[in-house]
Design a protein around this motif. Structure first.
Motif, mmCIF file in Angstrom:
data_model
loop_
_atom_site.group_PDB
_atom_site.id
_atom_site.type_symbol
_atom_site.label_atom_id
_atom_site.label_comp_id
_atom_site.label_asym_id
_atom_site.label_seq_id
_atom_site.Cartn_x
_atom_site.Cartn_y
_atom_site.Cartn_z
ATOM 1 N N VAL A 118 2.396 13.577 -12.844
ATOM 2 C CA VAL A 118 2.283 12.588 -11.766
ATOM 3 C C VAL A 118 0.822 12.480 -11.355
ATOM 4 O O VAL A 118 0.008 13.365 -11.602
ATOM 5 C CB VAL A 118 3.156 12.958 -10.545
ATOM 6 N N GLY A 119 0.497 11.364 -10.716
ATOM 7 C CA GLY A 119 -0.827 11.160 -10.145
ATOM 8 C C GLY A 119 -0.707 10.898 -8.660
ATOM 9 O O GLY A 119 -0.004 9.968 -8.251
ATOM 10 N N TYR A 120 -1.355 11.730 -7.843
ATOM 11 C CA TYR A 120 -1.283 11.585 -6.394
ATOM 12 C C TYR A 120 -2.385 10.646 -5.902
ATOM 13 O O TYR A 120 -3.548 10.763 -6.315
ATOM 14 C CB TYR A 120 -1.428 12.946 -5.714
ATOM 15 N N ILE A 121 -2.004 9.713 -5.016
ATOM 16 C CA ILE A 121 -2.944 8.770 -4.419
ATOM 17 C C ILE A 121 -2.879 8.918 -2.908
ATOM 18 O O ILE A 121 -1.803 8.765 -2.319
ATOM 19 C CB ILE A 121 -2.622 7.308 -4.787
ATOM 20 N N PRO A 122 -3.991 9.202 -2.221
ATOM 21 C CA PRO A 122 -3.961 9.305 -0.765
ATOM 22 C C PRO A 122 -3.485 8.005 -0.116
ATOM 23 O O PRO A 122 -3.827 6.907 -0.568
ATOM 24 C CB PRO A 122 -5.424 9.596 -0.397
ATOM 25 N N HIS A 123 -2.700 8.130 0.926
ATOM 26 C CA HIS A 123 -2.220 6.948 1.645
ATOM 27 C C HIS A 123 -3.365 6.022 2.037
ATOM 28 O O HIS A 123 -3.248 4.795 1.948
ATOM 29 C CB HIS A 123 -1.463 7.378 2.905
ATOM 30 N N GLU A 124 -4.468 6.608 2.498
ATOM 31 C CA GLU A 124 -5.576 5.778 2.992
ATOM 32 C C GLU A 124 -6.141 4.898 1.884
ATOM 33 O O GLU A 124 -6.560 3.756 2.149
ATOM 34 C CB GLU A 124 -6.673 6.655 3.583
ATOM 35 N N LYS A 125 -6.140 5.388 0.639
ATOM 36 C CA LYS A 125 -6.665 4.593 -0.471
ATOM 37 C C LYS A 125 -5.725 3.429 -0.794
ATOM 38 O O LYS A 125 -6.174 2.312 -1.088
ATOM 39 C CB LYS A 125 -6.862 5.473 -1.704
ATOM 40 N N ILE A 126 -4.422 3.685 -0.750
ATOM 41 C CA ILE A 126 -3.465 2.607 -0.977
ATOM 42 C C ILE A 126 -3.583 1.562 0.123
ATOM 43 O O ILE A 126 -3.580 0.348 -0.145
ATOM 44 C CB ILE A 126 -2.030 3.157 -1.035
ATOM 45 N N GLN A 127 -3.714 2.013 1.370
ATOM 46 C CA GLN A 127 -3.818 1.076 2.488
ATOM 47 C C GLN A 127 -5.085 0.238 2.381
ATOM 48 O O GLN A 127 -5.071 -0.967 2.656
ATOM 49 C CB GLN A 127 -3.803 1.834 3.818
ATOM 50 N N GLN A 128 -6.196 0.842 1.956
ATOM 51 C CA GLN A 128 -7.440 0.098 1.791
ATOM 52 C C GLN A 128 -7.299 -1.002 0.757
ATOM 53 O O GLN A 128 -7.768 -2.136 0.950
ATOM 54 C CB GLN A 128 -8.568 1.052 1.393
ATOM 55 N N VAL A 129 -6.646 -0.682 -0.369
ATOM 56 C CA VAL A 129 -6.442 -1.685 -1.416
ATOM 57 C C VAL A 129 -5.563 -2.825 -0.909
ATOM 58 O O VAL A 129 -5.837 -4.003 -1.167
ATOM 59 C CB VAL A 129 -5.823 -1.035 -2.676
ATOM 60 N N CYS A 130 -4.508 -2.491 -0.154
ATOM 61 C CA CYS A 130 -3.608 -3.519 0.379
ATOM 62 C C CYS A 130 -4.316 -4.389 1.418
ATOM 63 O O CYS A 130 -4.065 -5.599 1.494
ATOM 64 C CB CYS A 130 -2.366 -2.873 0.995
ATOM 65 N N ASP A 131 -5.203 -3.785 2.206
ATOM 66 C CA ASP A 131 -5.948 -4.561 3.195
ATOM 67 C C ASP A 131 -6.933 -5.515 2.528
ATOM 68 O O ASP A 131 -7.129 -6.644 2.976
ATOM 69 C CB ASP A 131 -6.716 -3.625 4.140
ATOM 70 N N THR A 132 -7.539 -5.051 1.439
ATOM 71 C CA THR A 132 -8.527 -5.873 0.730
ATOM 72 C C THR A 132 -7.865 -6.925 -0.141
ATOM 73 O O THR A 132 -8.365 -8.057 -0.262
ATOM 74 C CB THR A 132 -9.434 -4.978 -0.140
ATOM 75 N N TYR A 133 -6.723 -6.573 -0.722
ATOM 76 C CA TYR A 133 -6.001 -7.482 -1.627
ATOM 77 C C TYR A 133 -4.559 -7.618 -1.136
ATOM 78 O O TYR A 133 -3.663 -6.898 -1.595
ATOM 79 C CB TYR A 133 -6.023 -6.939 -3.058
ATOM 80 N N PRO A 134 -4.333 -8.529 -0.176
ATOM 81 C CA PRO A 134 -3.000 -8.640 0.439
ATOM 82 C C PRO A 134 -1.868 -8.868 -0.557
ATOM 83 O O PRO A 134 -0.742 -8.434 -0.321
ATOM 84 C CB PRO A 134 -3.158 -9.833 1.387
ATOM 85 N N ARG A 135 -2.163 -9.511 -1.694
ATOM 86 C CA ARG A 135 -1.088 -9.747 -2.672
ATOM 87 C C ARG A 135 -0.588 -8.435 -3.277
ATOM 88 O O ARG A 135 0.565 -8.347 -3.678
ATOM 89 C CB ARG A 135 -1.556 -10.691 -3.783
ATOM 90 N N LEU A 136 -1.462 -7.423 -3.348
ATOM 91 C CA LEU A 136 -1.003 -6.124 -3.828
ATOM 92 C C LEU A 136 -0.068 -5.479 -2.815
ATOM 93 O O LEU A 136 0.876 -4.783 -3.177
ATOM 94 C CB LEU A 136 -2.189 -5.200 -4.126
ATOM 95 N N GLY A 137 -0.328 -5.713 -1.534
ATOM 96 C CA GLY A 137 0.609 -5.259 -0.513
ATOM 97 C C GLY A 137 1.965 -5.913 -0.684
ATOM 98 O O GLY A 137 3.010 -5.268 -0.538
ATOM 99 N N VAL A 138 1.949 -7.217 -1.026
ATOM 100 C CA VAL A 138 3.206 -7.929 -1.290
ATOM 101 C C VAL A 138 3.904 -7.342 -2.506
ATOM 102 O O VAL A 138 5.128 -7.159 -2.515
ATOM 103 C CB VAL A 138 2.939 -9.435 -1.485
ATOM 104 N N ALA A 139 3.127 -7.020 -3.551
ATOM 105 C CA ALA A 139 3.723 -6.449 -4.770
ATOM 106 C C ALA A 139 4.386 -5.105 -4.472
ATOM 107 O O ALA A 139 5.490 -4.823 -4.959
ATOM 108 C CB ALA A 139 2.653 -6.284 -5.850
ATOM 109 N N LEU A 140 3.738 -4.274 -3.661
ATOM 110 C CA LEU A 140 4.329 -2.985 -3.318
ATOM 111 C C LEU A 140 5.552 -3.163 -2.419
ATOM 112 O O LEU A 140 6.522 -2.404 -2.525
ATOM 113 C CB LEU A 140 3.286 -2.094 -2.640
#
Length: 256
Positions: A118-140
């Motif tokens: 498995v690969g662990y991703i910090p929550h803050e990094k996922i949130q940053q990507v979703c904030d910068t690219y809202p469509r990725l937030g929609v995909a998740l």
């Protein structure tokens, strides 16, 4: 943390750990080239795990999510006397605990059911990507909705089908989910999961699980080994499992 041999094998096939996540999201939602670059830049802390060691325990408050890179994980719950019900099986490319991004306390356990990377991703990094690219937030978000759709079909599977149909249905599901991320080989896929683990998913005994595998083989639908499943007759297997892939919401709806 050093990469495992499984991850090195993926790299030799030109599939990076991040690419599996990208393939999964592409199978359910449009992803632009810029968004792909952002997903490739996500930091993954790689860990190799074996069955018997939980990834996340019920009641924990995780600060990271995990991407399945190699092998299979399950979401499970326990009764007060220790009985285990597997609620879902996750394949490479999945983020089985994406709910932890918004739910503070885990209400289920997440564990490997095979040797697993498995690969662990910090929550803050996922949130940053979703904030910068809202469509990725929609995909998740779409990913979590599809998880819910899979739960509904699993409930129907366990509640209304005989064991023979339950197993046929799951094999069809796994075939399509693995094909969507490029991890099938013709009509075969790697599945080194024990019959005891599968019995916990279907609500049957290990002995009954062995009999069902034997029945599916006898009818010419499957060839099962300790490490792989080969589908011998896709159309008949779908019929045996009463399988309709609509609930998976995939771009590609049938194995080649």
């Amino acid at each position: 943390m050093a990469q495992s041999s499984d991850v090195n094998l993926l790299m030799t096939r030109s599939i990076s750990p991040n690419d599996l996540l990208i393939r999964r999201l592409q199978s359910i939602h449009p992803v632009s080239n810029e968004e792909i670059r952002a997903l490739r830049d996500l930091p993954l802390e790689i860990a190799s795990l074996e069955p018997g060691h939980d990834i996340v325990r019920m009641g924990e408050r995780p600060t990271q999510c995990c991407v399945v890179i190699e092998g299979f994980t399950c979401i499970y719950k326990l009764t007060s006397d220790g009985g285990r019900q597997i609620m879902a099986i996750h394949v490479p490319g999945d983020i089985p605990d994406i709910q932890s991004l918004h739910l503070g306390v885990m209400d289920f356990g997440l564990a490997p059911i095979s040797s697993c990377t498995v690969g662990y991703i910090p929550h803050e990094k996922i949130q940053q990507v979703c904030d910068t690219y809202p469509r990725l937030g929609v995909a998740l978000w779409r990913e979590t909705l599809i998880d819910a759709a899979i739960y509904r079909d699993w409930m129907l599977n366990i509640g209304q089908r005989e064991a023979f149909g339950r197993v046929a249905h799951l094999v069809c599901e796994l075939m399509m989910r693995l094909k969507a991320v490029g991890l099938t080989e013709g009509s075969s896929f790697k599945f080194p999961v024990t019959q005891a683990n599968l019995a916990d998913a279907f609500g049957i005994s290990s002995v009954h699980m062995s009999r069902v595998y034997g029945m599916l083989a006898k009818q010419g639908l499957l060839l099962v080994t300790r490490t792989h499943i080969t589908v011998l007759d896709w159309d008949e297997l779908q019929e045996a499992g009463d399988f309709d892939p609509t609930y998976l919401h995939l771009e590609r709806n049938a194995p080649a």
